[in-house]
Design a protein around this motif. Structure first.
Motif, PDB file in Angstrom:
ATOM      1  N   GLU A 122     -24.013  33.207  10.975  1.00 51.40           N
ATOM      2  CA  GLU A 122     -23.676  34.399  10.199  1.00 51.40           C
ATOM      3  C   GLU A 122     -22.224  34.410   9.740  1.00 51.40           C
ATOM      4  OE1 GLU A 122     -24.702  37.747  12.589  1.00 51.40           O
ATOM      5  OE2 GLU A 122     -26.864  37.345  12.519  1.00 51.40           O
ATOM      6  N   ALA A 123     -21.465  33.411  10.122  1.00 53.00           N
ATOM      7  CA  ALA A 123     -20.035  33.392   9.811  1.00 53.00           C
ATOM      8  C   ALA A 123     -19.783  33.428   8.311  1.00 53.00           C
ATOM      9  CB  ALA A 123     -19.385  32.156  10.418  1.00 53.00           C
ATOM     10  N   LYS A 124     -18.752  34.162   7.937  1.00 51.76           N
ATOM     11  CA  LYS A 124     -18.336  34.236   6.537  1.00 51.76           C
ATOM     12  C   LYS A 124     -16.832  34.010   6.471  1.00 51.76           C
ATOM     13  CE  LYS A 124     -18.109  39.306   6.792  1.00 51.76           C
ATOM     14  NZ  LYS A 124     -18.374  39.366   8.244  1.00 51.76           N
ATOM     15  N   VAL A 125     -16.319  33.910   5.253  1.00 49.60           N
ATOM     16  CA  VAL A 125     -14.878  33.725   5.087  1.00 49.60           C
ATOM     17  C   VAL A 125     -14.139  34.870   5.780  1.00 49.60           C
ATOM     18  CG1 VAL A 125     -12.993  33.695   3.403  1.00 49.60           C
ATOM     19  CG2 VAL A 125     -15.089  32.412   2.950  1.00 49.60           C
ATOM     20  N   GLY A 126     -13.150  34.519   6.575  1.00 46.38           N
ATOM     21  CA  GLY A 126     -12.373  35.512   7.318  1.00 46.38           C
ATOM     22  C   GLY A 126     -12.724  35.595   8.789  1.00 46.38           C
ATOM     23  N   ASP A 127     -13.771  34.861   9.203  1.00 49.02           N
ATOM     24  CA  ASP A 127     -14.214  34.912  10.596  1.00 49.02           C
ATOM     25  C   ASP A 127     -13.618  33.803  11.464  1.00 49.02           C
ATOM     26  OD1 ASP A 127     -15.741  37.178  10.181  1.00 49.02           O
ATOM     27  OD2 ASP A 127     -17.621  36.078   9.896  1.00 49.02           O
ATOM     28  N   LYS A 128     -12.692  33.026  10.903  1.00 48.43           N
ATOM     29  CA  LYS A 128     -11.999  31.957  11.633  1.00 48.43           C
ATOM     30  C   LYS A 128     -12.977  30.873  12.079  1.00 48.43           C
ATOM     31  CE  LYS A 128      -8.292  31.375  15.124  1.00 48.43           C
ATOM     32  NZ  LYS A 128      -6.980  31.679  14.510  1.00 48.43           N
ATOM     33  N   THR A 129     -13.685  30.296  11.117  1.00 46.83           N
ATOM     34  CA  THR A 129     -14.591  29.173  11.376  1.00 46.83           C
ATOM     35  C   THR A 129     -14.411  28.149  10.257  1.00 46.83           C
ATOM     36  OG1 THR A 129     -16.466  29.953  10.044  1.00 46.83           O
ATOM     37  CG2 THR A 129     -16.296  30.811  12.305  1.00 46.83           C
ATOM     38  N   LEU A 130     -15.191  27.086  10.310  1.00 49.33           N
ATOM     39  CA  LEU A 130     -15.094  26.080   9.239  1.00 49.33           C
ATOM     40  C   LEU A 130     -15.533  26.625   7.882  1.00 49.33           C
ATOM     41  CD1 LEU A 130     -18.161  24.893   8.513  1.00 49.33           C
ATOM     42  CD2 LEU A 130     -17.813  23.605  10.577  1.00 49.33           C
ATOM     43  N   VAL A 131     -16.223  27.770   7.874  1.00 54.29           N
ATOM     44  CA  VAL A 131     -16.584  28.406   6.591  1.00 54.29           C
ATOM     45  C   VAL A 131     -15.318  28.737   5.794  1.00 54.29           C
ATOM     46  CG1 VAL A 131     -17.696  30.414   5.513  1.00 54.29           C
ATOM     47  CG2 VAL A 131     -18.774  29.295   7.470  1.00 54.29           C
ATOM     48  N   ASP A 132     -14.229  29.023   6.483  1.00 54.64           N
ATOM     49  CA  ASP A 132     -12.967  29.336   5.802  1.00 54.64           C
ATOM     50  C   ASP A 132     -12.413  28.129   5.050  1.00 54.64           C
ATOM     51  OD1 ASP A 132     -12.230  32.167   6.514  1.00 54.64           O
ATOM     52  OD2 ASP A 132     -12.590  31.370   8.516  1.00 54.64           O
ATOM     53  N   THR A 133     -12.814  26.935   5.454  1.00 50.25           N
ATOM     54  CA  THR A 133     -12.437  25.713   4.739  1.00 50.25           C
ATOM     55  C   THR A 133     -13.482  25.329   3.709  1.00 50.25           C
ATOM     56  OG1 THR A 133     -11.176  24.834   6.608  1.00 50.25           O
ATOM     57  CG2 THR A 133     -11.980  23.241   5.002  1.00 50.25           C
ATOM     58  N   THR A 169      -6.815  30.161   8.585  1.00 48.22           N
ATOM     59  CA  THR A 169      -7.429  30.535   9.867  1.00 48.22           C
ATOM     60  C   THR A 169      -6.393  30.807  10.950  1.00 48.22           C
ATOM     61  OG1 THR A 169      -7.690  28.241  10.701  1.00 48.22           O
ATOM     62  CG2 THR A 169      -9.483  29.142   9.346  1.00 48.22           C
ATOM     63  N   LYS A 170      -5.184  30.355  10.737  1.00 44.02           N
ATOM     64  CA  LYS A 170      -4.148  30.543  11.769  1.00 44.02           C
ATOM     65  C   LYS A 170      -3.891  32.013  12.041  1.00 44.02           C
ATOM     66  CE  LYS A 170       0.292  28.733  13.280  1.00 44.02           C
ATOM     67  NZ  LYS A 170       1.367  27.764  13.020  1.00 44.02           N
ATOM     68  N   GLU A 171      -3.958  32.830  11.012  1.00 45.30           N
ATOM     69  CA  GLU A 171      -3.637  34.248  11.191  1.00 45.30           C
ATOM     70  C   GLU A 171      -4.877  35.127  11.347  1.00 45.30           C
ATOM     71  OE1 GLU A 171      -0.643  34.991  11.924  1.00 45.30           O
ATOM     72  OE2 GLU A 171      -0.114  32.904  11.531  1.00 45.30           O
ATOM     73  N   LEU A 172      -6.038  34.493  11.520  1.00 49.38           N
ATOM     74  CA  LEU A 172      -7.280  35.250  11.693  1.00 49.38           C
ATOM     75  C   LEU A 172      -7.634  35.411  13.171  1.00 49.38           C
ATOM     76  CD1 LEU A 172      -9.417  33.516   8.908  1.00 49.38           C
ATOM     77  CD2 LEU A 172      -8.303  35.762   8.774  1.00 49.38           C
ATOM     78  N   VAL A 173      -8.466  36.396  13.448  1.00 51.40           N
ATOM     79  CA  VAL A 173      -8.999  36.608  14.795  1.00 51.40           C
ATOM     80  C   VAL A 173     -10.405  36.034  14.842  1.00 51.40           C
ATOM     81  CG1 VAL A 173      -9.718  38.334  16.500  1.00 51.40           C
ATOM     82  CG2 VAL A 173      -7.612  38.669  15.185  1.00 51.40           C
ATOM     83  N   ALA A 174     -10.683  35.236  15.860  1.00 49.71           N
ATOM     84  CA  ALA A 174     -11.978  34.561  15.961  1.00 49.71           C
ATOM     85  C   ALA A 174     -13.107  35.563  16.177  1.00 49.71           C
ATOM     86  CB  ALA A 174     -11.949  33.548  17.095  1.00 49.71           C
ATOM     87  N   LEU A 190      -4.807  27.559  14.605  1.00 51.02           N
ATOM     88  CA  LEU A 190      -5.822  27.103  13.654  1.00 51.02           C
ATOM     89  C   LEU A 190      -7.184  27.006  14.332  1.00 51.02           C
ATOM     90  CD1 LEU A 190      -3.880  24.163  11.962  1.00 51.02           C
ATOM     91  CD2 LEU A 190      -4.486  26.338  10.861  1.00 51.02           C
ATOM     92  N   ASP A 191      -8.249  27.233  13.572  1.00 53.07           N
ATOM     93  CA  ASP A 191      -9.600  27.013  14.076  1.00 53.07           C
ATOM     94  C   ASP A 191      -9.911  25.523  14.018  1.00 53.07           C
ATOM     95  OD1 ASP A 191     -12.449  27.784  14.749  1.00 53.07           O
ATOM     96  OD2 ASP A 191     -12.722  26.779  12.822  1.00 53.07           O
ATOM     97  N   ALA A 192     -10.384  24.956  15.123  1.00 55.26           N
ATOM     98  CA  ALA A 192     -10.621  23.512  15.191  1.00 55.26           C
ATOM     99  C   ALA A 192     -11.695  23.052  14.204  1.00 55.26           C
ATOM    100  CB  ALA A 192     -11.016  23.116  16.610  1.00 55.26           C
ATOM    101  N   GLY A 193     -12.745  23.837  14.043  1.00 59.87           N
ATOM    102  CA  GLY A 193     -13.791  23.482  13.085  1.00 59.87           C
ATOM    103  C   GLY A 193     -13.287  23.463  11.655  1.00 59.87           C
ATOM    104  N   SER A 194     -12.414  24.399  11.346  1.00 59.61           N
ATOM    105  CA  SER A 194     -11.849  24.421   9.988  1.00 59.61           C
ATOM    106  C   SER A 194     -10.957  23.207   9.759  1.00 59.61           C
ATOM    107  CB  SER A 194     -11.063  25.721   9.747  1.00 59.61           C
ATOM    108  OG  SER A 194      -9.820  25.715  10.429  1.00 59.61           O
ATOM    109  N   VAL A 195     -10.294  22.759  10.827  1.00 56.27           N
ATOM    110  CA  VAL A 195      -9.434  21.571  10.719  1.00 56.27           C
ATOM    111  C   VAL A 195     -10.278  20.317  10.497  1.00 56.27           C
ATOM    112  CG1 VAL A 195      -7.735  20.118  11.881  1.00 56.27           C
ATOM    113  CG2 VAL A 195      -7.605  22.598  12.128  1.00 56.27           C
ATOM    114  N   SER A 196     -11.336  20.144  11.298  1.00 63.07           N
ATOM    115  CA  SER A 196     -12.179  18.952  11.119  1.00 63.07           C
ATOM    116  C   SER A 196     -12.864  18.974   9.757  1.00 63.07           C
ATOM    117  CB  SER A 196     -13.206  18.832  12.243  1.00 63.07           C
ATOM    118  OG  SER A 196     -14.104  19.915  12.273  1.00 63.07           O
ATOM    119  N   CYS A 197     -13.259  20.152   9.298  1.00 62.67           N
ATOM    120  CA  CYS A 197     -13.895  20.261   7.981  1.00 62.67           C
ATOM    121  C   CYS A 197     -12.932  19.846   6.875  1.00 62.67           C
ATOM    122  CB  CYS A 197     -14.391  21.684   7.757  1.00 62.67           C
ATOM    123  SG  CYS A 197     -15.386  21.898   6.266  1.00 62.67           S
TER     124      CYS A 197
END
Length: 213
Positions: A122-133, A169-174, A190-197
């Motif tokens: 269900e993650a969307k932009v702003g949720d601190k996941t790889l979706v943000d990337t 993602t650095k300034e977002l809350v997970a 940073l969110d690790a998934g967003s980094v790998s993405c």
């Protein structure tokens, strides 16, 4: 209008593999700040299993994505295996009939991967996941396709969008995963998934740029 041949995709997949292998320790460090620290190890395991099985075989870009997705889905731990497995397999399925791949076609393929992901999380932009990337990268590639931008400059813009999305993602809350338990304490990392993405998308873009015709 430049394109790349689906049949030449092995180069791109191996570029993605090396990028993950080279960043294994960094991904572990990022994940260790607010997660359980195994993201780099798990991603490296999956990508290296793919390399071991397919490095001496010929395959297309879409076949490679599908095979990599299958390995990640079935053989690495945690939530990221199914997440990346779904992205890669759905991206591959959207382009499996293509002989050549243009800006618009790559945009459609990656959009299919994002859509597949959004069916299982269900993650969307702003949720601190790889979706943000991934989401801004897809949106940018779509936008460049609509403008008729050639693939090389479109990929450059996609890389920039992925980088900016990752950094956001650095300034977002997970909101999802182990780090979501930390609430406000997850901010500032940073969110690790967003980094790998971001690493994967940038390696993909570089690999494609190197085989454009």
């Amino acid at each position: 209008m430049s394109v790349f041949y689906n049949k030449n995709g092995k180069h791109v997949l191996m570029k993605m593999v090396k990028a993950i292998q080279d960043n294994k320790a960094y991904l572990g460090e990022v994940d260790g700040l607010i997660g359980d620290g195994d993201h780099g190890m798990n991603m490296n395991k999956g990508f290296s299993l793919f390399e071991k099985e397919y490095q001496d075989k010929e395959f297309t870009f879409t076949e490679g994505l599908d095979n990599l997705g299958n390995i990640l889905f079935s053989q690495i731990g945690g939530s990221m295996g199914p997440i990346y497995g779904t992205i890669f397999m759905d991206t591959a399925e959207a382009g499996e009939e293509l002989e050549t791949i243009s800006t618009a076609e790559l945009a459609d393929m990656l959009a299919a991967g994002l859509a597949g992901l959004q069916e299982i999380v269900e993650a969307k932009v702003g949720d601190k996941t790889l979706v943000d990337t991934l989401s801004p990268a897809v949106d940018t590639l779509k936008s460049e396709a609509e403008k008729g931008t050639d693939l090389a400059p479109a990929l450059k813009k996609m890389k920039e969008a992925a980088q900016a999305g990752m950094e956001s993602t650095k300034e977002l809350v997970a909101k999802f995963g182990r780090s979501s338990r930390l609430g406000e304490r997850s901010r500032g990392v940073l969110d690790a998934g967003s980094v790998s993405c971001c690493i994967i998308l940038q390696a993909m873009a570089d690999g494609i740029t190197e085989i454009l015709t």
